[in-house]
Design an enzyme around this catalytic site. Structure first.
Site, mmCIF file in Angstrom:
data_model
loop_
_atom_site.group_PDB
_atom_site.id
_atom_site.type_symbol
_atom_site.label_atom_id
_atom_site.label_comp_id
_atom_site.label_asym_id
_atom_site.label_seq_id
_atom_site.Cartn_x
_atom_site.Cartn_y
_atom_site.Cartn_z
ATOM 1 N N ARG A 22 51.483 21.290 54.225
ATOM 2 C CA ARG A 22 51.310 20.646 52.917
ATOM 3 C C ARG A 22 50.508 21.490 51.918
ATOM 4 O O ARG A 22 50.441 21.169 50.739
ATOM 5 C CB ARG A 22 50.659 19.267 53.094
ATOM 6 C CG ARG A 22 51.681 18.208 53.512
ATOM 7 C CD ARG A 22 51.038 16.884 53.831
ATOM 8 N NE ARG A 22 50.385 16.899 55.151
ATOM 9 C CZ ARG A 22 49.579 15.950 55.607
ATOM 10 N NH1 ARG A 22 49.305 14.911 54.837
ATOM 11 N NH2 ARG A 22 49.041 16.038 56.804
ATOM 12 N N GLY A 50 44.160 8.427 63.952
ATOM 13 C CA GLY A 50 44.049 7.670 65.194
ATOM 14 C C GLY A 50 43.017 6.562 65.007
ATOM 15 O O GLY A 50 42.002 6.755 64.350
ATOM 16 N N ASN A 68 32.038 59.522 31.826
ATOM 17 C CA ASN A 68 31.771 59.859 33.232
ATOM 18 C C ASN A 68 32.987 60.381 33.983
ATOM 19 O O ASN A 68 32.875 60.839 35.102
ATOM 20 C CB ASN A 68 31.220 58.625 33.953
ATOM 21 C CG ASN A 68 32.203 57.467 33.940
ATOM 22 O OD1 ASN A 68 33.003 57.333 33.021
ATOM 23 N ND2 ASN A 68 32.125 56.632 34.960
ATOM 24 N N LYS A 120 28.163 50.348 34.917
ATOM 25 C CA LYS A 120 28.640 50.505 36.293
ATOM 26 C C LYS A 120 27.829 51.602 36.948
ATOM 27 O O LYS A 120 27.646 52.662 36.355
ATOM 28 C CB LYS A 120 30.119 50.893 36.302
ATOM 29 C CG LYS A 120 30.707 50.999 37.682
ATOM 30 C CD LYS A 120 31.738 52.088 37.806
ATOM 31 C CE LYS A 120 31.113 53.450 37.801
ATOM 32 N NZ LYS A 120 32.032 54.543 38.140
ATOM 33 N N ASN A 122 39.393 7.893 64.143
ATOM 34 C CA ASN A 122 38.928 9.048 64.902
ATOM 35 C C ASN A 122 38.859 10.252 63.972
ATOM 36 O O ASN A 122 39.853 10.625 63.350
ATOM 37 C CB ASN A 122 39.935 9.313 66.035
ATOM 38 C CG ASN A 122 39.679 10.643 66.732
ATOM 39 O OD1 ASN A 122 38.554 11.132 66.731
ATOM 40 N ND2 ASN A 122 40.728 11.196 67.330
ATOM 41 N N SER A 158 23.131 56.475 17.323
ATOM 42 C CA SER A 158 24.320 55.646 17.510
ATOM 43 C C SER A 158 25.547 56.523 17.680
ATOM 44 O O SER A 158 25.574 57.673 17.235
ATOM 45 C CB SER A 158 24.516 54.736 16.294
ATOM 46 O OG SER A 158 23.478 53.790 16.259
ATOM 47 N N ARG A 201 26.942 67.899 15.094
ATOM 48 C CA ARG A 201 27.503 67.118 14.010
ATOM 49 C C ARG A 201 28.155 68.065 13.019
ATOM 50 O O ARG A 201 27.493 68.936 12.465
ATOM 51 C CB ARG A 201 26.393 66.329 13.325
ATOM 52 C CG ARG A 201 26.930 65.336 12.326
ATOM 53 C CD ARG A 201 25.831 64.708 11.549
ATOM 54 N NE ARG A 201 25.100 63.703 12.297
ATOM 55 C CZ ARG A 201 23.947 63.202 11.883
ATOM 56 N NH1 ARG A 201 23.362 63.669 10.787
ATOM 57 N NH2 ARG A 201 23.354 62.291 12.585
ATOM 58 N N ALA A 210 44.903 25.961 64.861
ATOM 59 C CA ALA A 210 46.191 26.604 65.121
ATOM 60 C C ALA A 210 47.321 26.013 64.292
ATOM 61 O O ALA A 210 48.396 26.601 64.186
ATOM 62 C CB ALA A 210 46.533 26.487 66.605
ATOM 63 N N ALA A 241 22.861 60.671 15.323
ATOM 64 C CA ALA A 241 24.007 59.765 15.353
ATOM 65 C C ALA A 241 25.307 60.564 15.364
ATOM 66 O O ALA A 241 25.404 61.620 14.747
ATOM 67 C CB ALA A 241 23.969 58.838 14.136
#
Ligand code: UD1
Ligand code: CA
Length: 496
Positions: free
Chosen positions: A19, A151, A397, A362, A181, A416, A451, A14, A434
């Protein structure tokens, strides 16, 4: 189930943690090795299989409670409205359980939400010693190099624990005591509730000290014991971000040690960072500057690194991943990734497949043996087996509003610089030329070509760019061409 499961574990969380100097996060939600501070405390506690697991929340309670609900719904978050001391915090937890009709019969463990190196093994040792000695309370202590702030444990001449005195309330002689402690205890549940009823607030901080319960129980004739931690670092609490980083280093070293002892090669432990849930099979190799996060797993004989960041990613046996970032991806056995690849969520690379240099994927399923070797984006796609995607291809996409899927068959050889404009399907055994923009389906076995014709405008450079290096090179090439066509030169060649 763990031996001697406690009736309850109460984790105190709690406090404000000023700091840490954080505007956004309560202290216990700062993370190390893939878990929040309070998450580490909860995980260690859960290994004891307690009947009830309570976390006392206060500062930024909504954030802490939401985090607990998300990461471990079996945890009960109890609100301490005002932070009136550790004794008060435990009292609030016990009252909340009692209000639910819970009667705590047995051991109650108290620990803190900011002590992440405390292991379940140490907690188990504590409860075992507590029960074996028949104690009312057993406190976990440690001898530390610098006890300031803690402590101190006051022992009688015969070694019996008498009481705990807080640093602020201690005399100089008491402050010289090195045994401190930890703030972690095993209590008899019934006696804990009784003792808390007698705690007063006449101390320097005006708080209800949980530590006072030890003296109270001892004075009413109960046994009070202590377990000294084997390694004082186990009980180190985190108060600022320097300690957070130091603790992360220690935890990371422990994870690396365990991995190496289990048969993993870690070439550079200093630059390898692991999360607690990462798993390995034997003979996995991790090269320098690599972070393995979340539930990432490395298969037998796989090699990851250098310079990889893998999150929640499964790397199959014998796969190689170099200079890559991956998030929720699956890399099949024997597959090759990188150097310089980015595998985003939903990427599934089949056995012996490849996502090569400067390749981003992806939501892409790549069949066994298929390769995307160079400079490509593959998004929302299914690629069959044994297919090769030419360099510099893009799976187009996104139409600006919706994402669409591309399907490429098996044993294709795409050229390519192809654009696959989704939705589009390319059949098995297809070749594409290509530079093609494939926007219509290509049937199995066909050659797909889109092409435009090439036109060469002769002499254009010398006419339009006179005086440039290009024009001079063109002129020299033409002159050279004429001289080789010179019939005299041909005649002069030996043997001609
Ligand atoms: C406490 C102990 C001290 C011990 C030290 C170990 C007491 C009186 N003192 O001191 O003997 O050496 O821990 O770190 O118990 N908390 C709450 N509600 C509160 C007060 C604290 O949930 O009202 C939580 C804090 O979030 C923290 C833990 O309890 O996780 C300890 O509180 P803190 O104020 O840091 O106690 P210390 O003064 O350090
Ligand atoms: Ca503290």
């Amino acid at each position: 189930m763990s031996p001697n499961p406690p009736a309850a574990v109460i984790v105190l969380a709690a406090g404000e943690g000023t700091r840490m100097k954080s505007a956004a996060l309560p202290k216990v939600l700062h993370t190390l090795c893939g878990r929040s501070l309070v998450g580490h405390a909860v995980a260690a506690a859960q290994e004891l299989t307690p009947e009830h697991l309570v976390v006392v929340v206060g500062h930024m309670r909504d954030k802490v409670a939401a985090h607990l609900a998300e990461t471990d719904p079996s945890v009960r978050a109890v609100v301490q409205q005002e932070q009136l001391g550790t004794g008060h915090a435990v009292r609030v937890a016990l009252e909340a359980l009692a209000a639910d009709g819970v009667v705590l019969d047995g051991t109650v463990v108290v620990s803190y939400g900011d002590v992440p190196l405390l292991t379940a093994a140490t907690l188990r040792q504590l409860t075992a010693a507590h029960l074996a000695d028949g104690n009312a309370v057993t406190v976990l202590t440690a001898e530390v190099p610098d006890p300031a702030g803690y402590g101190r444990i006051l022992r009688a001449a015969d070694g019996a624990v008498q009481a705990i005195v807080e640093h602020k309330d201690a005399s100089d002689a008491e402050r010289a005591i090195a045994e401190i402690n930890s703030g972690v205890y095993a209590f008899d549940g019934k006696l804990l509730a009784e003792g808390l009823g007698e705690v007063r607030t006449d101390n320097s901080q005006g708080e209800e000290y949980l530590t006072d319960v030890l003296g109270i129980l001892r004075e009413s004739g109960h046994r009070v014991g202590a377990l000294v931690a084997d390694d004082f670092r186990d009980i180190l609490g985190i108060n600022d971000r320097v300690q957070l980083a130091e603790t992360r280093r220690i935890m990371n070293d422990r994870l690396l040690d365990a991995a190496m002892r289990a048969g993993v090669t870690v070439v550079d432990p200093a630059t390898t960072w692991l999360d607690v849930q990462v798993t390995f099979e034997r003979d996995a190799v991790v090269l320098p500057n690599t972070q393995l996060q979340g539930s990432t797993s490395l298969g037998e004989g796989s090699e990851v690194g250098p310079n990889c960041t893998l999150k929640d990613t499964r790397v199959g046996a014998g796969a190689h991943v170099s200079n890559a970032t991956a998030d929720r991806a699956v890399v099949g056995a024997g597959a090759e990734v990188g150097p310089y690849a980015y595998l985003r969520p939903g990427t599934v690379l089949g056995e012996r497949s490849k996502a090569g240099t400067y390749v981003e994927m992806k939501n892409a399923v790549v069949g066994a043996g298929s390769k995307v070797p160079h400079l490509s984006y593959v998004g929302d796609a299914t690629i069959g087996e044994g297919t090769n995607i030419g360099a510099a291809s893009v799976f187009v996409n996104y139409d600006g509003v919706n994402k669409h899927h591309t399907t490429i068959g098996s044993h294709c050889r795409t050229g390519s610089d192809n654009m696959f404009v989704a939705p589009v399907t390319v059949g098995d055994g297809v070749y594409t030329a290509a530079g093609s923009v494939i926007y219509k389906d290509v049937p199995a076995g066909a050659l797909g070509v889109t092409r435009p014709q090439q036109r060469n405008v002769e002499g254009w450079v010398e006419r339009k760019r006179p005086g440039t290096a290009a024009a001079a090179a063109a002129a020299a090439a033409r002159a050279g061409q004429t001289s080789t066509e010179d019939p005299e030169a041909t005649e002069a060649a030996p043997g001609a």
